[in-house]
Design a protein around this motif. Structure first.
Motif, PDB file in Angstrom:
ATOM      1  N   MET A   1      11.486  -1.230  10.127  1.00 53.72           N
ATOM      2  CA  MET A   1      11.575   0.185   9.552  1.00 53.72           C
ATOM      3  C   MET A   1      10.259   0.601   9.140  1.00 53.72           C
ATOM      4  SD  MET A   1      14.068   2.064   6.948  1.00 53.72           S
ATOM      5  CE  MET A   1      15.089   2.225   8.123  1.00 53.72           C
ATOM      6  N   LEU A   2       9.511  -0.194   8.503  1.00 52.40           N
ATOM      7  CA  LEU A   2       7.941   0.091   8.172  1.00 52.40           C
ATOM      8  C   LEU A   2       7.151   0.365   9.302  1.00 52.40           C
ATOM      9  CD1 LEU A   2       6.496   0.577   5.469  1.00 52.40           C
ATOM     10  CD2 LEU A   2       5.894  -1.833   5.618  1.00 52.40           C
ATOM     11  N   ASN A   3       7.475  -0.498  10.289  1.00 54.95           N
ATOM     12  CA  ASN A   3       6.640  -0.126  11.708  1.00 54.95           C
ATOM     13  C   ASN A   3       7.005   1.014  12.279  1.00 54.95           C
ATOM     14  OD1 ASN A   3       5.519  -2.680  11.147  1.00 54.95           O
ATOM     15  ND2 ASN A   3       6.814  -3.856  12.313  1.00 54.95           N
ATOM     16  N   THR A   4       7.926   1.639  12.051  1.00 50.26           N
ATOM     17  CA  THR A   4       8.261   3.011  12.533  1.00 50.26           C
ATOM     18  C   THR A   4       7.536   4.279  12.050  1.00 50.26           C
ATOM     19  OG1 THR A   4      10.174   3.360  11.094  1.00 50.26           O
ATOM     20  CG2 THR A   4      10.538   2.014  13.361  1.00 50.26           C
ATOM     21  N   LEU A   5       6.868   4.047  10.717  1.00 51.41           N
ATOM     22  CA  LEU A   5       6.115   4.916  10.102  1.00 51.41           C
ATOM     23  C   LEU A   5       4.971   5.241  10.834  1.00 51.41           C
ATOM     24  CD1 LEU A   5       6.853   3.819   6.511  1.00 51.41           C
ATOM     25  CD2 LEU A   5       8.030   5.637   7.801  1.00 51.41           C
ATOM     26  N   SER A   6       4.314   6.374  10.715  1.00 51.84           N
ATOM     27  CA  SER A   6       2.991   6.798  11.284  1.00 51.84           C
ATOM     28  C   SER A   6       2.000   5.744  10.873  1.00 51.84           C
ATOM     29  CB  SER A   6       2.523   8.160  11.059  1.00 51.84           C
ATOM     30  OG  SER A   6       2.440   8.365   9.884  1.00 51.84           O
ATOM     31  N   SER A   7       0.719   5.778  11.607  1.00 48.95           N
ATOM     32  CA  SER A   7      -0.113   4.677  11.299  1.00 48.95           C
ATOM     33  C   SER A   7      -0.835   5.330   9.862  1.00 48.95           C
ATOM     34  CB  SER A   7      -1.103   4.639  12.061  1.00 48.95           C
ATOM     35  OG  SER A   7      -2.073   5.697  12.405  1.00 48.95           O
ATOM     36  N   GLY A   8      -0.922   6.647   9.846  1.00 47.04           N
ATOM     37  CA  GLY A   8      -1.590   7.158   8.432  1.00 47.04           C
ATOM     38  C   GLY A   8      -0.598   6.883   7.480  1.00 47.04           C
ATOM     39  N   MET A   9       0.626   6.774   7.488  1.00 46.86           N
ATOM     40  CA  MET A   9       1.739   6.629   6.494  1.00 46.86           C
ATOM     41  C   MET A   9       1.305   4.966   5.786  1.00 46.86           C
ATOM     42  SD  MET A   9       5.331   7.745   5.104  1.00 46.86           S
ATOM     43  CE  MET A   9       4.985   9.417   5.699  1.00 46.86           C
ATOM     44  N   LYS A  10       1.235   4.216   6.995  1.00 45.43           N
ATOM     45  CA  LYS A  10       1.185   2.693   6.846  1.00 45.43           C
ATOM     46  C   LYS A  10      -0.222   2.584   5.997  1.00 45.43           C
ATOM     47  CE  LYS A  10       2.538   1.795  10.973  1.00 45.43           C
ATOM     48  NZ  LYS A  10       2.750   0.886  12.101  1.00 45.43           N
ATOM     49  N   ILE A  11      -1.026   3.162   6.448  1.00 45.47           N
ATOM     50  CA  ILE A  11      -2.419   2.930   5.796  1.00 45.47           C
ATOM     51  C   ILE A  11      -2.577   3.633   4.248  1.00 45.47           C
ATOM     52  CG2 ILE A  11      -4.769   3.828   5.637  1.00 45.47           C
ATOM     53  CD1 ILE A  11      -4.908   3.851   8.819  1.00 45.47           C
ATOM     54  N   SER A  12      -1.758   4.706   4.010  1.00 47.65           N
ATOM     55  CA  SER A  12      -1.509   5.176   2.828  1.00 47.65           C
ATOM     56  C   SER A  12      -0.899   4.247   1.769  1.00 47.65           C
ATOM     57  CB  SER A  12      -1.081   6.274   2.761  1.00 47.65           C
ATOM     58  OG  SER A  12      -1.675   7.573   3.278  1.00 47.65           O
ATOM     59  N   ILE A  13       0.426   3.753   2.251  1.00 45.73           N
ATOM     60  CA  ILE A  13       0.977   2.602   1.789  1.00 45.73           C
ATOM     61  C   ILE A  13      -0.032   1.448   1.371  1.00 45.73           C
ATOM     62  CG2 ILE A  13       2.882   0.733   1.895  1.00 45.73           C
ATOM     63  CD1 ILE A  13       4.392   3.031   3.461  1.00 45.73           C
ATOM     64  N   SER A  14      -0.648   1.077   2.157  1.00 42.92           N
ATOM     65  CA  SER A  14      -1.508  -0.243   1.999  1.00 42.92           C
ATOM     66  C   SER A  14      -2.592   0.410   0.912  1.00 42.92           C
ATOM     67  CB  SER A  14      -2.330  -0.591   3.046  1.00 42.92           C
ATOM     68  OG  SER A  14      -1.451  -1.073   3.953  1.00 42.92           O
ATOM     69  N   ARG A  15      -3.104   1.146   0.783  1.00 41.06           N
ATOM     70  CA  ARG A  15      -4.002   1.737  -0.012  1.00 41.06           C
ATOM     71  C   ARG A  15      -3.441   2.168  -1.398  1.00 41.06           C
ATOM     72  NH1 ARG A  15      -6.843   6.535   3.413  1.00 41.06           N
ATOM     73  NH2 ARG A  15      -8.186   5.317   4.458  1.00 41.06           N
ATOM     74  N   SER A  16      -2.081   2.579  -1.338  1.00 44.95           N
ATOM     75  CA  SER A  16      -1.697   2.617  -2.742  1.00 44.95           C
ATOM     76  C   SER A  16      -1.449   1.423  -3.536  1.00 44.95           C
ATOM     77  CB  SER A  16      -0.301   3.400  -2.828  1.00 44.95           C
ATOM     78  OG  SER A  16       0.689   2.908  -2.090  1.00 44.95           O
ATOM     79  N   ILE A  17      -0.907   0.430  -2.571  1.00 49.58           N
ATOM     80  CA  ILE A  17      -0.744  -0.981  -3.232  1.00 49.58           C
ATOM     81  C   ILE A  17      -2.100  -1.529  -3.851  1.00 49.58           C
ATOM     82  CG2 ILE A  17      -0.247  -3.378  -2.530  1.00 49.58           C
ATOM     83  CD1 ILE A  17       1.638  -2.201  -0.407  1.00 49.58           C
ATOM     84  N   SER A  18      -3.146  -1.320  -2.950  1.00 53.53           N
ATOM     85  CA  SER A  18      -4.493  -1.923  -3.350  1.00 53.53           C
ATOM     86  C   SER A  18      -5.015  -1.183  -4.624  1.00 53.53           C
ATOM     87  CB  SER A  18      -5.611  -1.818  -2.157  1.00 53.53           C
ATOM     88  OG  SER A  18      -5.430  -2.421  -1.183  1.00 53.53           O
ATOM     89  N   THR A  19      -4.863   0.291  -4.524  1.00 52.42           N
ATOM     90  CA  THR A  19      -5.461   0.803  -5.732  1.00 52.42           C
ATOM     91  C   THR A  19      -4.646   0.431  -7.128  1.00 52.42           C
ATOM     92  OG1 THR A  19      -5.777   2.802  -4.436  1.00 52.42           O
ATOM     93  CG2 THR A  19      -5.223   3.238  -6.571  1.00 52.42           C
ATOM     94  N   VAL A  20      -3.400   0.374  -6.893  1.00 58.27           N
ATOM     95  CA  VAL A  20      -2.606  -0.052  -8.079  1.00 58.27           C
ATOM     96  C   VAL A  20      -2.703  -1.441  -8.719  1.00 58.27           C
ATOM     97  CG1 VAL A  20      -0.313   0.059  -9.101  1.00 58.27           C
ATOM     98  CG2 VAL A  20      -0.827   1.782  -7.874  1.00 58.27           C
ATOM     99  N   PHE A  21      -2.957  -2.305  -7.567  1.00 57.39           N
ATOM    100  CA  PHE A  21      -3.179  -3.709  -7.958  1.00 57.39           C
ATOM    101  C   PHE A  21      -4.697  -3.871  -8.601  1.00 57.39           C
ATOM    102  CE2 PHE A  21      -4.936  -7.890  -6.878  1.00 57.39           C
ATOM    103  CZ  PHE A  21      -3.694  -8.817  -7.407  1.00 57.39           C
ATOM    104  N   GLU A  22      -5.498  -3.171  -8.288  1.00 59.93           N
ATOM    105  CA  GLU A  22      -6.795  -3.160  -8.861  1.00 59.93           C
ATOM    106  C   GLU A  22      -6.853  -2.365 -10.263  1.00 59.93           C
ATOM    107  OE1 GLU A  22     -11.386  -1.816  -7.988  1.00 59.93           O
ATOM    108  OE2 GLU A  22      -9.951  -0.866  -6.712  1.00 59.93           O
ATOM    109  N   GLN A  23      -6.126  -1.605 -10.402  1.00 60.68           N
ATOM    110  CA  GLN A  23      -5.858  -0.942 -11.652  1.00 60.68           C
ATOM    111  C   GLN A  23      -5.210  -2.076 -12.610  1.00 60.68           C
ATOM    112  OE1 GLN A  23      -3.680   2.830 -11.022  1.00 60.68           O
ATOM    113  NE2 GLN A  23      -5.845   3.785 -10.315  1.00 60.68           N
ATOM    114  N   TYR A  24      -4.219  -2.584 -12.064  1.00 63.82           N
ATOM    115  CA  TYR A  24      -3.448  -3.486 -13.038  1.00 63.82           C
ATOM    116  C   TYR A  24      -4.331  -4.611 -13.529  1.00 63.82           C
ATOM    117  CZ  TYR A  24      -0.007  -6.923 -14.235  1.00 63.82           C
ATOM    118  OH  TYR A  24       0.564  -7.865 -14.941  1.00 63.82           O
TER     119      TYR A  24
END
Length: 120
Positions: free
Chosen positions: A1-24
């Motif tokens: 299901m995640l693979n069906t999302l647009s590449s831009g959305m998948k990149i945004s998901i990865s960035r949000s994970i990275s951003t919050v992990f760094e903040q945490y």
């Protein structure tokens, strides 16, 4: 299901994970003993609900789908693993060498945190 999302959305998901992990990790001073996956996930959920435009663009059906959540959990683990195995840059290593201090850091993001912390 995640693979069906647009590449831009998948990149945004990865960035949000990275951003919050760094903040945490900055909040806990990169102290591995203080790391708590549940606390990180709670912080990430707040972030995606309040700041992540990609989450607002997901349909309610996708948000409720257990398969999506399983794949998202795998993506979180994959992204964190990638962060933790991303070697410090040569520039970061040189900066620590110039400080002539013995600091322990295991990845690029942790080295960034320490250098910023030392500068301040």
């Amino acid at each position: 299901m995640l693979n069906t999302l647009s590449s831009g959305m998948k990149i945004s998901i990865s960035r949000s994970i990275s951003t919050v992990f760094e903040q945490y990790m900055e909040e806990i001073g990169w102290d591995e003993e203080k790391y708590n996956l549940e606390d990180f996930i709670k912080q990430w959920q707040v972030y995606i609900n309040e700041q992540a435009s990609w989450y607002k663009n997901l349909s309610d059906d996708i948000k409720r789908d257990p398969t999506f959540h399983e794949e998202l959990a795998a993506k979180i683990n994959e992204t964190i693993q990638k962060i933790l195995t991303d070697s410090p840059t040569d520039e970061q290593i040189k900066a620590f060498d110039q400080l002539q201090e013995d600091y322990s850091f295991s990845c690029k993001m942790e080295a960034k945190y320490l250098l910023n912390h030392l500068k301040n």
